[in-house]
Design a protein around this motif. Structure first.
Motif: not given
Lengths: 392, 392, 392, 392
Positions: A61-63, A65, A69, A93, A96-97, A100-101, A223-227
């Motif tokens: 569930p998400g767009s 982007t 991730e 994008r 950038d992503m 950030r990771h 790190t990840r959890c939701y995805f």
């Protein structure tokens, strides 16, 4: 009344009634057998759209982007080097992503309007004897410039130097509209969404991972959890989700797959090619130029079109919106003010695409562009009518 | 995908999402206070669309034809003489219906493409010293020929001879799209439906009756039951119906009235005029001819267009349907094979009307009509863009 | 929030989402091949619901009452004698309608709560040596009293005296909910509607005519036009309508037939029997009495229930509506104030019917009826749970 | 037919038709002024639901779990210590997520069925002289046990020791159903979703951050990108999103806020209290026990109910689903097999909640639970009818 008009943004697309109905179901229990039993078959069906046999599909569930991730964080570790060619907004994008990771991003700057530079990739990878580059990231269809890249060529470049880097491909605005061959092209991570080729509302990030990508989960320390792929895969196995799934969109996706398979993927691709070609005929008739530099690079889901010198493309799209109630894509990034975009993907017909061409033509005329009314439409009409395979 | 295309039949029209939602309500009790309390205000609002203060509006479950039956049977008796001018398909239907109900129908045959012959009416009424003619029946907007008649002129003709006949007007395809002035024009019975200017699904016959028409109920001996004004009026008074009312459509009608009033009736009429004029500019550019013989007769909700000699209009509309997935109106009655029709009423925009013009242009080209692609579109574009009052 | 509650009126019924979606399609051209080709198969499918092989089905835009008008006017002539047994509200309406159409109506008055009096019919027909009686009119399911009549017995009575009168049956609130056997019972005209067993919105009158009824068209001199069988049959043959058809409802009907056939007609009838029996168990537990005088007469689509002496059933239904937001059927005609009705037809489940029972139980308690909370629910629960054939 | 039945899971909830229509809009351009201008007002309106004046609201495409990830990653750094009390399934998930993001999680284990232990928090914080604890994490409404915690008491405990830790609250299943006072309770991060009190489809994570939380963005070093507050806040300012927003759900949220404000938040809370209390009366009548240990802890959006010794709650919910087509919440975590749950939040009425009670009662009887049919329903009926404030 303006909400009757189709949109010509490069996604979200116009949605067919059938899919709107499918997304409009009342709440059902996501822990019920009915939902559970329908999940795996749908994931299998999605593999046919990605054209992968051994890959695994995840729906978050998400767009879109969120799908990127997921791809990055599940398969890479901070400090990992990734190679990205930057030739549009969406490549920006990704970069950038990644940064950030904590990834070490090496950028190959390309001119906007070009595509994935297989040769430059080949050169760079050849020099990476230590295989410090873990991944090559490319955008299949660059929405900002209307450029479709040759992913097979990128794979070939990688294979030439026998480099083990993985290949990550953003196919958000290509999957389901143009051919995409995950297995044949050796794609390791393919990222898409619900609101383009699938003709649905925004809200699903759809990702496919190759066996090699799945194997990389083990060591990936981002790190990840939701995805998280593992949480998703483990629960999906039992027809469940690690958290509440968006059942309406998932039901819509099921219906979307039925529509795509009923029309036939090849026919879907042909339709997009014809609609795109129709738009391109209009562009040529207007004496305007596409951002995509050569025909091999033409996207069949979106066309980015330079306005003539001295004109501002943002004024054009604003004008079309306010006066005619029609949304076109604005120029993004470097293209702001210089180009406008016509999205021609998803649920669209010959007839509707002509309404878009006619509208932007009027808007250009209103703003004193040096074009003649009707010429773009006529060129598109001639192409569309003479290539239509519909039985009359 | 073809179900994405707008229709260009002269009704039922394309339906806005807002009205579709209003017609998609779950069952509510038609005997509940909520329903009851909303009925009378809606009937009052409808009077504003008919532009009548003293008339009464009745909504029957049925199609427009049911509204005619209601009008005739509630106000006339077998043997009554009625005067009808026949200048199109729908006049034919009135005549047939009157005859089946035992009326003595006197027909003034007019050429198709002309409108209500005020002068002939005047002549005939002047000779009817005994006032044996009980009613004059005219069609405001003849859908078959795209002719809009001058109802005020008919009334003037009737008044000239001080003839007491009532005036019955079919405004099915004009009400809510073009100006209609029941009181000012002295209309006694006005018949409309849900699927045209109201932009709803088919299923409601909407009839307005003048005080004089209501007074005629007393002596009218045509048999009637389902379409009885008295049963309807008596139950409506209490917010009820003589039988189960179609609450979904009625709820849609409420929403339709809100839309019409929000846009403003005059703006609605202006929009229809502009769309129609855009179509007519295209027709002229194609070198084709409207069935309507003079500009004063032009309908703003539908244009009937002669195809050139040697061509068959039915083949054209068939072709457009099969190849492009777009429905245009076929030639009806005398016009079968000779003319096609473009409906431009209800929920429609500049943008969508151009798609219709572009489509039929392609279809004509496909069938070797002597027209040049884009010329009709260009003419319509120029007109629409230069007359648009939308703020840009 | 109250619009979340189911309705318990004896129609229109609650509508399943699937049918709401089917009725929510955008406008399509009713003259298009797609519509045309789907009409005849649907009419054929409807014959399976009526259980007729040789009859013909007609679908008129209108409510059920329109179906009666069609039946009468297409097959009878002014002055014709018809025999009607009056045992409820809807029999009254038939009688009134026949009289307005100039028929000579002979009424057999029956006590409300009884059904079609086969024996009295037999007696009367036996005396009609001249066969002046042209038709016998009965209501299969009398909604006002919740009485289901034995149509086969009526036919037997007619056959006994070898009387050639035709048999007209109102099956508006039975068809699709309870068994109806047009051919086996020798029904000549069967009248139904969209908003009951078909679980759709109101707006379609659905009529089936036997070969004998069709043969009667020839001599029938009642005036008719909108509801003319011949016009309808002749245009239907070509997939068309004599006027604009309500395509949304017709599309809903197609989907409704699919639902009914998928569940299986026998299962649909069983479900209605069980739901009805559950309600009846509750009624017994409350110590109340059904209007239907004997179990053979119990309707399985609606129960009419006498309130105790000294109570006013209208206050009860008003109270339930205002306080709990639930609509029950009021007492009609003779039953006004004396009985309320629970509709349990169409789209309904064990679970929802219990909510209705629980609600009216609360309402009765609020108004000091001598009942104990929960007893009706418990009785229904016990019955429903022990008879459910759903696999657990 | 089973899809007609309401669900009794503790979210997603049943959705009102009005909200379904609002979520069913055709695609509009998310870069258009119309969308842009509606975003900020909606974010402001959401603050009224959170009851915060100075906080900022963020809406991410994703499920509630995404909102937690946003809260943690935007405000904390790897190695930060957080204090979590574990008293249910959802506390477990917070803990796991924090650990994956490298936080140092200190867990206060509590018995399931208890709530946030204000006293234990106070003790622990008092010993943390160095203020190494950066955040206290609590679940307002623990869906697994049906426990509502006293957040004001937690804040009081924190304030007592003047500890600067921030307070993070999961209000996914409480916001919009039960009172929540972000400012008054000193909540720094409040996490909710679209599919509970807002009665919408799943797909929006809705987060509110206090000024203190926003200030913490500066130093927070957890990696984040998709769920970045700054990206979201900066684009939202201009009515935009950092990626494609789910416009259908956002439109639904606008409509949901209108519904909540129209009913009045206090009335919404009262309704939930009454429905919950009705369920609890039934539970008491069955002789069963809630998981929530004391009345102060009772949730008004979900009740978790222990089955008697020797019974398996999973069999019960399975049975109810398969036999009656109704979904109840299964026992989660420690409660698996021991307890079932009745969700009574969102779009629900007295009438529908009774159908749920009646259904589970039948299911228990079917499985030989020692209960009497109707007793739970009767207890709930008595409570609901005597406390209803609806005007009759």
């Amino acid at each position: 009344m303006r909400d009757l008009n189709p949109v010509f943004i490069p996604g979200p697309t116009n949605m067919p009634d059938r899919l709107r109905a499918a997304m409009n179901i009342q709440t059902i229990d996501h822990r019920s057998p009915d939902f559970a039993e329908s999940l795996q078959p749908m994931l299998e069906d999605l593999k046919k759209v990605f054209k992968t046999q051994h890959g695994q599909v995840f729906i978050f569930p998400g767009s879109g982007t969120g799908g990127w991730e997921a791809s990055i964080t599940n398969t890479l570790s901070p400090g990992d080097k990734v190679l990205v060619a930057c030739y549009g907004m969406f490549s920006h994008r990704w970069i950038d992503m990644c940064q950030r990771h904590g990834l070490d991003v090496e950028v190959i700057e390309c001119e906007w309007g070009t595509g994935a530079p297989a040769d430059l990739f080949a050169q760079r990878l050849a020099t990476d004897a230590q295989h410090s580059i873990k991944a090559v990231l490319v955008t299949h269809n660059e929405t900002a410039t209307g450029v479709l890249s040759d992913i097979a060529a990128v794979r070939l470049a990688m294979d030439k130097s026998a480099h083990p880097a993985m290949l990550y491909v953003d196919c958000v605005s290509s999957l389901g509209s143009m051919d995409f061959q995950m297995d044949a092209w050796g794609v390791d991570l393919a990222v898409s969404g619900s609101q383009k080729g699938f003709m649905l509302a925004t809200g699903l990030a759809i990702v496919a991972a190759s066996p090699k990508a799945l194997a990389a989960l083990e060591g990936a320390r981002c790190t990840r959890c939701y995805f998280d792929f593992r949480d998703m895969g483990n629960t999906n196995k039992n027809g469940a989700y690690p958290y509440t799934p968006p059942i309406q969109l998932i039901n819509g996706l099921k219906a979307s797959l039925e529509m795509l398979f009923k029309e036939g993927l090849d026919n879907v691709f042909d339709r997009h090619f014809r609609l795109a070609e129709g738009v391109r005929k209009a562009v040529a008739a207007w004496g305007l130029r596409l951002c995509a530099q050569t025909p091999e690079l033409y996207s069949h889901s979106v066309s980015a079109i330079y306005v003539p010198e001295g004109f501002n493309s943002n004024e054009l799209t604003d004008h079309a919106y306010h006066k005619y109630g029609v949304s076109f894509g604005v120029g993004l990034g470097e293209m702001a003010g210089k180009a406008f975009r016509i999205g021609h993907l998803g649920a669209l017909t010959d007839v509707l695409v002509l309404s878009g061409i006619a509208t932007i033509e009027m808007a250009m005329k209103d703003l004193d562009y040096p074009i003649e009314l009707g010429v773009g439409v006529a060129a598109a009409q001639e192409y569309l009518r003479s290539t239509s395979t519909a039985k009359a």
